[in-house]
Design an enzyme around this catalytic site. Structure first.
Site, mmCIF file in Angstrom:
data_model
loop_
_atom_site.group_PDB
_atom_site.id
_atom_site.type_symbol
_atom_site.label_atom_id
_atom_site.label_comp_id
_atom_site.label_asym_id
_atom_site.label_seq_id
_atom_site.Cartn_x
_atom_site.Cartn_y
_atom_site.Cartn_z
ATOM 1 N N TYR A 255 -4.906 1.469 29.607
ATOM 2 C CA TYR A 255 -5.759 2.469 28.958
ATOM 3 C C TYR A 255 -7.210 2.377 29.414
ATOM 4 C CZ TYR A 255 -7.202 5.651 25.236
ATOM 5 O OH TYR A 255 -7.701 6.719 24.541
ATOM 6 N N ILE B 228 0.846 -1.195 0.000
ATOM 7 C CA ILE B 228 0.000 0.000 0.000
ATOM 8 C C ILE B 228 0.885 1.251 0.000
ATOM 9 C CG2 ILE B 228 -1.769 1.277 1.292
ATOM 10 C CD1 ILE B 228 -2.783 -1.327 -0.046
ATOM 11 N N GLU C 292 -5.082 7.459 10.070
ATOM 12 C CA GLU C 292 -4.865 8.827 9.584
ATOM 13 C C GLU C 292 -4.221 8.714 8.208
ATOM 14 O OE1 GLU C 292 -2.228 8.876 12.543
ATOM 15 O OE2 GLU C 292 -3.666 9.090 14.155
ATOM 16 N N THR D 244 -8.530 4.174 14.582
ATOM 17 C CA THR D 244 -8.684 5.233 13.588
ATOM 18 C C THR D 244 -7.377 5.381 12.825
ATOM 19 O OG1 THR D 244 -10.382 6.418 14.835
ATOM 20 C CG2 THR D 244 -9.128 7.703 13.242
#
Length: 187
Positions: free
Chosen positions: A159, A102, A127, A125
């Site tokens: 976390y 990629i 970016e 997520t």
């Protein structure tokens, strides 16, 4: 210590690391391939300054869509989600890396947010940015990156135990929540 293929598979099968959906064929010698989800968010071009401490400017002038594919124009930045949701125990951390196939198309998977803390739970997520001079089309469900898992000592405050775990349980591409930080640094 970086986990190898059989350790990754064993920990997933025992529920020590959770990956949903899990495809055994995505396990690589030292990583787990992750796939692109179908939720995308981006900023509409404009002159509005984004102030990371101001949620209004962070969330203003954005568009989002759910799609089977999206074309990344040259220079385009967007947030995307992983198809897989993960859950890490308090003695495993992960890093996300783009797949070289990629990257060779000019697509960056993450800008700097490549670390996943012990105790994290949710989708990741991405970016994404196209640094190629030509548009690149990406598809939901395609392997887009790799998770590398590291065994560590148990975190005292993983976390999922932090009061300010801003991205815990995220289930789609999520805008910055930097504005939730306690205080703005003195100017």
């Amino acid at each position: 210590m970086i986990l190898v293929d059989w350790q990754i598979e064993d920990r997933i099968r025992r529920g020590h690391i959770r990956v949903d959906p899990f495809e055994p064929g995505l396990i690589q010698p030292n990583s787990l391939d992750i796939r692109l989800g179908s939720h995308f968010v981006w900023y509409v071009p404009g002159e509005t300054v984004i102030d990371p401490y101001d949620s209004e400017t962070v969330c203003r002038d954005t568009e989002e869509m759910v799609a089977d594919s999206i074309v990344l124009a040259p220079g385009r930045f967007l947030l995307a989600e992983t198809l897989e949701a993960i859950e890490l125990p308090d003695d495993i951390v992960a890093s996300i890396e783009g797949k070289s196939s990629i990257a060779r198309l000019g697509v960056e998977l993450h800008q700097t947010g490549g670390w996943i803390d012990a105790g994290f739970r949710g989708t990741i997520t991405l970016e994404m940015c196209n640094v190629n001079s030509r548009p690149v089309k990406v598809y939901a469900g395609m392997p887009i990156g790799q998770l590398v898992f590291y065994r560590t000592d148990r975190a005292a405050r993983p976390y999922n135990m932090k009061q300010d775990a801003k991205y815990m349980d995220q289930q789609q591409a999520t805008l910055s929540r930097y504005h939730e930080n306690a205080r703005r640094a003195e100017e």
